[in-house]
Design an enzyme around this catalytic site. Structure first.
Site, PDB file in Angstrom:
ATOM      1  N   GLU A  73      57.026  27.478   7.845  1.00  0.00           N
ATOM      2  CA  GLU A  73      58.021  26.607   8.515  1.00  0.00           C
ATOM      3  C   GLU A  73      58.033  26.865  10.028  1.00  0.00           C
ATOM      4  OE1 GLU A  73      61.559  25.584   6.536  1.00  0.00           O
ATOM      5  OE2 GLU A  73      60.755  26.044   4.560  1.00  0.00           O
ATOM      6  N   THR A  94      51.203  20.626   6.030  1.00  0.00           N
ATOM      7  CA  THR A  94      50.053  21.401   6.507  1.00  0.00           C
ATOM      8  C   THR A  94      48.733  20.931   5.889  1.00  0.00           C
ATOM      9  OG1 THR A  94      51.537  23.284   6.711  1.00  0.00           O
ATOM     10  CG2 THR A  94      49.185  23.775   6.720  1.00  0.00           C
ATOM     11  N   GLY A  97      47.829  23.087  11.236  1.00  0.00           N
ATOM     12  CA  GLY A  97      48.930  23.971  10.820  1.00  0.00           C
ATOM     13  C   GLY A  97      50.036  23.903  11.850  1.00  0.00           C
TER      14      GLY A  97
HETATM   15  C1  LIG Z   1      52.811  31.025   1.244  1.00  0.00           C
HETATM   16  C2  LIG Z   1      52.847  29.840   2.140  1.00  0.00           C
HETATM   17  C3  LIG Z   1      53.633  28.746   1.802  1.00  0.00           C
HETATM   18  C4  LIG Z   1      53.614  27.594   2.602  1.00  0.00           C
HETATM   19  N1  LIG Z   1      54.303  26.485   2.184  1.00  0.00           N
HETATM   20  C5  LIG Z   1      54.123  25.303   2.850  1.00  0.00           C
HETATM   21  C6  LIG Z   1      54.677  24.092   2.330  1.00  0.00           C
HETATM   22  O1  LIG Z   1      55.374  24.074   1.308  1.00  0.00           O
HETATM   23  N2  LIG Z   1      54.404  22.938   2.988  1.00  0.00           N
HETATM   24  C7  LIG Z   1      53.651  22.898   4.124  1.00  0.00           C
HETATM   25  O2  LIG Z   1      53.440  21.807   4.664  1.00  0.00           O
HETATM   26  N3  LIG Z   1      53.111  24.036   4.646  1.00  0.00           N
HETATM   27  C8  LIG Z   1      53.330  25.232   4.025  1.00  0.00           C
HETATM   28  N4  LIG Z   1      52.786  26.381   4.521  1.00  0.00           N
HETATM   29  C9  LIG Z   1      51.998  26.323   5.757  1.00  0.00           C
HETATM   30  C10 LIG Z   1      52.641  27.040   6.918  1.00  0.00           C
HETATM   31  O3  LIG Z   1      53.759  26.333   7.405  1.00  0.00           O
HETATM   32  C11 LIG Z   1      51.555  27.270   7.987  1.00  0.00           C
HETATM   33  O4  LIG Z   1      50.672  28.256   7.446  1.00  0.00           O
HETATM   34  C12 LIG Z   1      52.095  27.693   9.318  1.00  0.00           C
HETATM   35  O5  LIG Z   1      52.838  26.666   9.916  1.00  0.00           O
HETATM   36  C13 LIG Z   1      50.990  28.142  10.287  1.00  0.00           C
HETATM   37  O6  LIG Z   1      49.927  27.254  10.307  1.00  0.00           O
HETATM   38  P1  LIG Z   1      48.424  27.811  10.100  1.00  0.00           P
HETATM   39  O7  LIG Z   1      48.430  28.678   8.895  1.00  0.00           O
HETATM   40  O8  LIG Z   1      47.493  26.679  10.156  1.00  0.00           O
HETATM   41  O9  LIG Z   1      48.200  28.765  11.338  1.00  0.00           O
HETATM   42  P2  LIG Z   1      47.628  28.323  12.775  1.00  0.00           P
HETATM   43  O10 LIG Z   1      48.381  27.134  13.257  1.00  0.00           O
HETATM   44  O11 LIG Z   1      46.155  28.245  12.715  1.00  0.00           O
HETATM   45  O12 LIG Z   1      48.054  29.569  13.669  1.00  0.00           O
HETATM   46  C14 LIG Z   1      47.294  30.784  13.746  1.00  0.00           C
HETATM   47  C15 LIG Z   1      47.944  31.679  14.791  1.00  0.00           C
HETATM   48  O13 LIG Z   1      47.908  31.016  16.075  1.00  0.00           O
HETATM   49  C16 LIG Z   1      49.216  30.939  16.615  1.00  0.00           C
HETATM   50  N5  LIG Z   1      49.329  29.715  17.402  1.00  0.00           N
HETATM   51  C17 LIG Z   1      49.021  28.446  17.020  1.00  0.00           C
HETATM   52  N6  LIG Z   1      49.271  27.583  18.021  1.00  0.00           N
HETATM   53  C18 LIG Z   1      49.769  28.325  19.043  1.00  0.00           C
HETATM   54  C19 LIG Z   1      50.232  28.015  20.369  1.00  0.00           C
HETATM   55  N7  LIG Z   1      50.245  26.755  20.822  1.00  0.00           N
HETATM   56  N8  LIG Z   1      50.654  29.022  21.143  1.00  0.00           N
HETATM   57  C20 LIG Z   1      50.659  30.313  20.695  1.00  0.00           C
HETATM   58  N9  LIG Z   1      50.231  30.657  19.465  1.00  0.00           N
HETATM   59  C21 LIG Z   1      49.806  29.688  18.652  1.00  0.00           C
HETATM   60  C22 LIG Z   1      50.141  30.961  15.408  1.00  0.00           C
HETATM   61  O14 LIG Z   1      51.459  31.389  15.760  1.00  0.00           O
HETATM   62  C23 LIG Z   1      49.423  31.953  14.517  1.00  0.00           C
HETATM   63  O15 LIG Z   1      49.741  33.261  14.941  1.00  0.00           O
HETATM   64  C24 LIG Z   1      52.832  27.562   3.779  1.00  0.00           C
HETATM   65  C25 LIG Z   1      52.076  28.684   4.142  1.00  0.00           C
HETATM   66  C26 LIG Z   1      52.064  29.792   3.335  1.00  0.00           C
HETATM   67  C27 LIG Z   1      51.198  30.961   3.721  1.00  0.00           C
END
Ligand SMILES: Cc1cc2nc3c(=O)[nH]c(=O)nc-3n(C[C@H](O)[C@H](O)[C@H](O)COP(=O)(O)OP(=O)(O)OC[C@H]3O[C@@H](n4cnc5c(N)ncnc54)[C@H](O)[C@@H]3O)c2cc1C
Length: 384
Positions: free
Chosen positions: A364, A125, A130
């Site tokens: 994930e 990420t 994300g």
């Molecule tokens: C505590 C914590 C630990 C983590 N650990 C790791 C780690 O070890 N390694 C790592 O790489 N990442 C890690 N992450 C990142 C995590 O995997 C991401 O936060 C997650 O995949 C969502 O990405 P984002 O936060 O950018 O949300 P966004 O992608 O910005 O999404 C925001 C909202 O939009 C929705 N959305 C996005 N695209 C679409 C679509 N096409 N259709 C419908 N809805 C959509 C999502 O479902 C969500 O509701 C961690 C996150 C947290 C909070």
């Protein structure tokens, strides 16, 4: 696949006792201090938990997927932060090397990861990437026998503790999507690697995340996972398929623990002259929770067995992760309701679980991303 039921039962009993006697009494302390005590970390290492899914030839326990999810159910009957430390390590933190690494990479890194001597983290990420992980911007440019990495990774679990990162970076800037991405092993001590401030999170205190910044980080070219460019995104997706089964197992185990606490409370708390468990409206919440957990358990075990058979479980892993994490949210919500006012107070621990398990639906791959994966696979395969 369960290789030897007796050995597995012994392992599950040992984990279960450890959870009950050592971890549960520390839940509130870890929640308050945001730190897992050193002696508990050492116990986890001594029990081999840091190497549960690392093959035996590299010093791990080499659990099959079915055995791993069974262990996952047990270790998750306590605060998820405990599991996060060792399971992220030999889960997403190491599986890139296990699944696609070269023999030399496996021999050098896996034994150290299996003992917990070094902690592995998974860095996919980024601030602007994300759910749309294939749009990541971190770059890795070949320079002789080295790659030079630049970029920022966000929310990286265990980054403050990590010794190595599996880093997905773009090696081909002309290819905007997944095929331009490669996976690398980056050691934390490499000049140019730095960490951001510790993230302040809603829950899962004791499990730490922060930004990881790569500023002209030169790493040896032999640290390209599998020795091949352009397949790093595929590696990441394979790691996440397995990781999603582990999160599904963690959600199920946590829900079992939460329901067990709610049952005990329903038996003990009296209103209108009788235990609240005698009221059918409370019983409905208990029954729905039990059925929910049972369904998730069956789904997780079925998907794990299919993976052990060597089948592609992309759809099943997404189903299990989506259902079990949403299910756990429902169970936690009902438990707060069953506890009434006590459910809202820190003293009873239920509100802590409620906050802790919220994450299962986000990382994930969010629930929405699991829906997209399931639907895309269904439409592509043309079946159901
Ligand atoms: C505590 C914590 C630990 C983590 N650990 C790791 C780690 O070890 N390694 C790592 O790489 N990442 C890690 N992450 C990142 C995590 O995997 C991401 O936060 C997650 O995949 C969502 O990405 P984002 O936060 O950018 O949300 P966004 O992608 O910005 O999404 C925001 C909202 O939009 C929705 N959305 C996005 N695209 C679409 C679509 N096409 N259709 C419908 N809805 C959509 C999502 O479902 C969500 O509701 C961690 C996150 C947290 C909070």
């Amino acid at each position: 696949m369960i290789r030897d039921p007796e050995t597995l039962t012994l392992l599950l009993d040992t984990i279960s006792r450890f959870v009950r006697e050592k971890l549960v009494p520390q839940e509130a302390h870890v929640g308050e201090t945001d730190q897992i005590p050193d002696d508990i970390v050492q116990d986890m290492k001594d029990m081999g938990l840091f190497g549960m899914s690392i093959p035996e030839i590299y010093g791990g326990m080499g659990l099959t997927m079915e055995e791993e999810v069974m262990a996952g159910f047990e270790v998750s009957k306590t605060s998820p932060a405990f599991r996060s430390l060792f399971a992220t390590n030999n889960g997403i933190g190491a599986q890139g090397i296990v699944i696609d690494g070269t023999e030399a990479q496996k021999q050098y890194y896996l034994p150290k990861i299996a003992t917990g001597e070094i902690i592995g983290s998974f860095a996919l990420t980024e601030p602007d990437s994300g759910s749309d992980a294939a749009s990541l911007r971190t770059t890795a440019v070949r320079d002789g026998d080295f790659y030079v990495i630049n970029g920022t990774k966000r929310y990286i679990t265990n980054a403050p503790e990590a010794g190595i990162f599996t880093v997905m970076a773009r090696t081909d800037k002309d290819r905007k999507g997944a095929s331009g991405i490669s996976a690398f092993i980056v050691e934390k001590g490499t000049p140019g690697v730095s960490l951001g401030a510790l993230d302040k999170k809603m829950g899962q205190k004791g499990a730490h995340t922060c930004d990881v910044i790569f500023d002209n980080v030169r790493i040896p070219a032999v640290n390209l996972i599998g020795g091949k460019e352009g397949v790093g995104f595929k590696t990441a997706m394979k790691v996440l398929d397995k990781g999603r089964l582990n999160i599904a197992a963690a959600s199920t185990g946590a829900a079992e623990r939460i329901l067990s606490d709610a049952l005990q409370y329903a038996r003990e708390r009296k209103q209108f002259g009788k235990p609240i468990g005698d009221f059918q409206l409370i019983q409905a919440m208990l029954a729905d929770s039990h059925a929910d957990i049972y369904a998730a358990r069956c789904m997780v075990i079925d998907a794990a067995r299919k993976r052990d058979e060597g089948r592609d479980v992309g759809t099943e892993a997404a189903c299990a992760k989506m259902f079990a994490s949403e299910m756990c949210g429902r169970v936690a919500d009902r438990a707060v309701q069953i506890f009434g006012g006590a459910g809202y107070l820190a003293e009873y621990g239920i509100e802590r679980f409620y906050r802790d398990v919220r994450l299962f639906r986000i990382y994930e791959g969010t629930t929405q991303i699991q829906q997209l994966v399931i639907a895309r696979n269904l439409l592509r395969e043309g079946g159901q």
